[in-house]
Design a protein around this motif. Structure first.
Motif, PDB file in Angstrom:
ATOM      1  N   TYR A   2      16.337  14.492  39.496  1.00  0.00           N
ATOM      2  CA  TYR A   2      17.913  14.218  39.304  1.00  0.00           C
ATOM      3  C   TYR A   2      18.131  12.594  39.293  1.00  0.00           C
ATOM      4  O   TYR A   2      18.953  12.544  38.580  1.00  0.00           O
ATOM      5  CB  TYR A   2      18.597  14.764  40.360  1.00  0.00           C
ATOM      6  N   PHE A   5      18.964  11.100  36.170  1.00  0.00           N
ATOM      7  CA  PHE A   5      20.184  11.071  35.486  1.00  0.00           C
ATOM      8  C   PHE A   5      21.320  10.492  36.040  1.00  0.00           C
ATOM      9  O   PHE A   5      22.536  10.850  35.684  1.00  0.00           O
ATOM     10  CB  PHE A   5      20.291  12.837  35.445  1.00  0.00           C
ATOM     11  N   MET A   6      21.126   9.824  37.070  1.00  0.00           N
ATOM     12  CA  MET A   6      22.045   9.091  37.810  1.00  0.00           C
ATOM     13  C   MET A   6      22.439   7.745  36.988  1.00  0.00           C
ATOM     14  O   MET A   6      21.538   7.063  36.842  1.00  0.00           O
ATOM     15  CB  MET A   6      21.582   8.897  39.148  1.00  0.00           C
ATOM     16  N   VAL A   7      23.955   7.703  36.653  1.00  0.00           N
ATOM     17  CA  VAL A   7      24.169   6.556  36.042  1.00  0.00           C
ATOM     18  C   VAL A   7      24.753   5.555  36.903  1.00  0.00           C
ATOM     19  O   VAL A   7      25.455   5.851  38.013  1.00  0.00           O
ATOM     20  CB  VAL A   7      25.542   6.814  35.123  1.00  0.00           C
TER      21      VAL A   7
ATOM     22  N   HIS B  38      27.704  12.341  37.123  1.00  0.00           N
ATOM     23  CA  HIS B  38      26.661  11.352  36.908  1.00  0.00           C
ATOM     24  C   HIS B  38      26.452  10.297  37.910  1.00  0.00           C
ATOM     25  O   HIS B  38      25.560   9.481  37.670  1.00  0.00           O
ATOM     26  CB  HIS B  38      26.425  11.213  35.544  1.00  0.00           C
ATOM     27  N   THR B  39      27.425  10.076  38.817  1.00  0.00           N
ATOM     28  CA  THR B  39      27.381   8.877  39.491  1.00  0.00           C
ATOM     29  C   THR B  39      27.402   9.420  41.086  1.00  0.00           C
ATOM     30  O   THR B  39      27.286   8.684  42.084  1.00  0.00           O
ATOM     31  CB  THR B  39      28.717   8.027  39.513  1.00  0.00           C
ATOM     32  N   ASP B  40      27.164  10.663  41.214  1.00  0.00           N
ATOM     33  CA  ASP B  40      27.239  11.218  42.852  1.00  0.00           C
ATOM     34  C   ASP B  40      25.896  11.907  42.849  1.00  0.00           C
ATOM     35  O   ASP B  40      25.643  13.218  42.254  1.00  0.00           O
ATOM     36  CB  ASP B  40      28.423  12.354  42.725  1.00  0.00           C
ATOM     37  N   GLU B  41      25.292  11.296  43.793  1.00  0.00           N
ATOM     38  CA  GLU B  41      23.914  11.819  43.887  1.00  0.00           C
ATOM     39  C   GLU B  41      23.793  13.282  44.411  1.00  0.00           C
ATOM     40  O   GLU B  41      23.033  14.140  44.135  1.00  0.00           O
ATOM     41  CB  GLU B  41      23.218  10.780  45.095  1.00  0.00           C
ATOM     42  N   LEU B  44      24.736  15.967  41.578  1.00  0.00           N
ATOM     43  CA  LEU B  44      23.612  15.780  40.450  1.00  0.00           C
ATOM     44  C   LEU B  44      22.425  16.555  41.241  1.00  0.00           C
ATOM     45  O   LEU B  44      21.881  17.510  40.329  1.00  0.00           O
ATOM     46  CB  LEU B  44      23.527  14.492  40.142  1.00  0.00           C
ATOM     47  N   LYS B  45      22.079  16.327  42.308  1.00  0.00           N
ATOM     48  CA  LYS B  45      21.047  16.980  42.870  1.00  0.00           C
ATOM     49  C   LYS B  45      21.319  18.712  43.080  1.00  0.00           C
ATOM     50  O   LYS B  45      20.213  19.235  42.671  1.00  0.00           O
ATOM     51  CB  LYS B  45      20.822  16.761  44.428  1.00  0.00           C
ATOM     52  N   LEU B  47      22.749  20.257  40.894  1.00  0.00           N
ATOM     53  CA  LEU B  47      23.005  20.782  39.721  1.00  0.00           C
ATOM     54  C   LEU B  47      21.514  20.637  38.697  1.00  0.00           C
ATOM     55  O   LEU B  47      21.604  21.522  37.842  1.00  0.00           O
ATOM     56  CB  LEU B  47      23.923  20.278  38.754  1.00  0.00           C
ATOM     57  N   TYR B  48      20.546  19.900  39.311  1.00  0.00           N
ATOM     58  CA  TYR B  48      19.308  19.778  38.492  1.00  0.00           C
ATOM     59  C   TYR B  48      18.672  20.913  38.589  1.00  0.00           C
ATOM     60  O   TYR B  48      18.204  21.575  39.571  1.00  0.00           O
ATOM     61  CB  TYR B  48      18.781  18.513  39.247  1.00  0.00           C
ATOM     62  N   THR B  49      18.138  21.101  37.373  1.00  0.00           N
ATOM     63  CA  THR B  49      17.264  22.113  37.046  1.00  0.00           C
ATOM     64  C   THR B  49      15.702  21.677  36.606  1.00  0.00           C
ATOM     65  O   THR B  49      15.892  20.950  35.400  1.00  0.00           O
ATOM     66  CB  THR B  49      17.517  23.401  36.304  1.00  0.00           C
ATOM     67  N   PRO B  51      12.619  20.775  34.569  1.00  0.00           N
ATOM     68  CA  PRO B  51      12.107  21.343  33.384  1.00  0.00           C
ATOM     69  C   PRO B  51      10.937  22.186  33.442  1.00  0.00           C
ATOM     70  O   PRO B  51      10.143  22.130  34.277  1.00  0.00           O
ATOM     71  CB  PRO B  51      11.830  19.951  32.571  1.00  0.00           C
ATOM     72  N   LYS B  52      10.727  23.098  32.505  1.00  0.00           N
ATOM     73  CA  LYS B  52       9.577  23.869  32.215  1.00  0.00           C
ATOM     74  C   LYS B  52       8.648  23.090  31.493  1.00  0.00           C
ATOM     75  O   LYS B  52       8.944  22.359  30.232  1.00  0.00           O
ATOM     76  CB  LYS B  52       9.792  25.273  31.233  1.00  0.00           C
TER      77      LYS B  52
END
Lengths: 347, 60
Positions: A2, A5-7, B38-41, B44-45, B47-49, B51-52
């Protein structure tokens, strides 16, 4: 991860690129509150459409469309000599766009985020900064099959002398080569006007020692620099089949440069075999028109190699020179034209 | 009664304007949705999936 994807918050409001909001490049739905709604209509690779950047960088985005990194024309040109007219048409329709073109570079692949290789996405280079360069996170991934690891010594052996001296890709390869010149669609790397050449930085006659001076003078126009200064084995790829990829093995081969048939240089086996495109129904009627070996630019240069130490390695032992017996089995008939045996110089 | 109704109407309108003001500010500031996540770790963590992985070829 993740993190890719951090800006970086600190660049927002400072970097002009973000002035018009994320949506100006990425589309999507800025009012969305969940991931799904916000990402509706999202463009994940906005610079795949170079015009996204062309709004402000027209001088780069326009010529870029003629560059090899954008068109991947080099890959088409490399094999099209083996095709009949009809086969070329099939290739263009069935193979080129779906296979070759998919690894072309977007602006962002060199300036914003690391390209995805083998399904692995390491994400933004530096919190979405628009960087001028960061070879280890850009070039290294797409050219990680041979060039980059050869250069840094990750395949074993010593790193390229230039790497040891602190140089890296963009110290030799200039942006003009990557952005394209906009006049003609380039077909091979030899048409890149700004491509680096050893003699740009090491002009003839500047070597300090007598030994080097003599070696250089005697072989000017006969041998490439690589023939003596390539530090050792480099990667060769064999047996490529559409959709399945190729197998790589280290090797070192000297023979005539297929582009001029006069200079002796390091040759690399390319993985196109007779049935590479069989699954697409392309038999390659002209397979034998082009050889299976091409001039290589191994990125593992050294000042001293077994060849700079002893003239006999080539002139007497004829080590690593391509012979009829060594030629690839069932290879192209054009390979024979590259076989070369140096003369003996023993008195 | 009258005053009370007037008051609650006033309160409702006030609340409406406060909210609208907030909403408008939120919307006018640079893409709150995108930037927020996108600026909050932590967000974001969560929501992250990952990849296959599929087959792919590099340029070499």
């Amino acid at each position: 991860m993740y993190k890719g994807f951090m800006v970086d918050k600190s660049i927002l409001g400072k970097d002009i690129h973000f002035d018009e909001g994320c949506g100006s490049c990425h589309g999507g739905n800025e009012k969305g509150v969940t991931k799904e709604t916000a990402h509706r209509g999202l463009v994940t690779r906005p610079s795949n459409q170079a015009d996204t950047c062309g709004k402000c960088h027209e001088d780069i985005a326009k010529p870029f469309k003629t560059s090899l990194h954008f068109t991947t024309e080099g890959q088409r040109h490399g094999v099209s000599g083996r095709f009949s007219h009809k086969e070329l048409k099939t290739f263009n329709e069935k193979v080129f766009e779906k296979s070759c073109r998919t690894c072309h570079a977007s602006c962002g692949d060199c300036h914003v985020k690391a390209p995805v290789i083998g399904g692995i996405n390491t994400g933004l280079i530096r919190g979405h900064r628009f960087v001028r360069k960061d070879e280890g996170k850009t070039c290294a991934l797409c050219h990680g099959g041979r060039v980059y690891p050869e250069f840094t010594g990750e395949y074993g052996g010593n790193a390229d002398i230039h790497y040891q001296k602190g140089m890296i890709c963009v110290d030799c390869h200039k942006k003009e080569g990557f952005h394209g010149d906009g006049t003609t669609i380039l077909r091979t790397r030899k048409e890149v006007k700004e491509r680096p050449r050893c003699t740009h930085c090491h002009p003839p006659g500047e070597a300090k020692t007598e030994k080097a001076q003599v070696a250089h003078k005697t072989h000017s126009g006969k041998l490439s620099c690589y023939a003596c200064h390539a530090g050792g084995s480099y990667r060769n790829c064999y047996d490529c089949h559409l959709g399945k990829g190729a197998t790589a093995k280290p090797g070192f081969v000297l023979g005539l440069n297929p582009r001029d048939k006069k200079t002796v240089t390091t040759l690399r086996i390319i993985p196109t075999v007779r049935d590479t495109f069989a699954s697409a129904g392309i038999a390659m009627e002209g397979y034998d028109r082009l050889p299976n070996y091409w001039d290589a630019a191994p990125h593992n240069i050294k000042k001293r190699t077994e060849r700079t130490r002893s003239c006999d390695v080539c002139h007497e032992e004829k080590k690593d020179f391509l012979t009829k017996e060594l030629l690839l089995k069932n290879g192209s008939k054009a390979n024979e034209g590259l076989v070369y045996t140096p003369k003996s110089i023993a008195k | 009664m009258k005053t009370r109704l007037g008051l609650s109407l006033f309160a409702a309108v006030l609340i409406f304007f406060l909210c609208a003001g907030y909403l408008a500010r939120a919307l006018s500031s640079e893409s709150p949705g995108c930037v927020k996540c996108h600026t909050d770790e932590q967000i974001l963590k969560s929501l992250y999936t990952p990849p296959k992985l599929g087959p792919s070829e590099g340029e070499g």
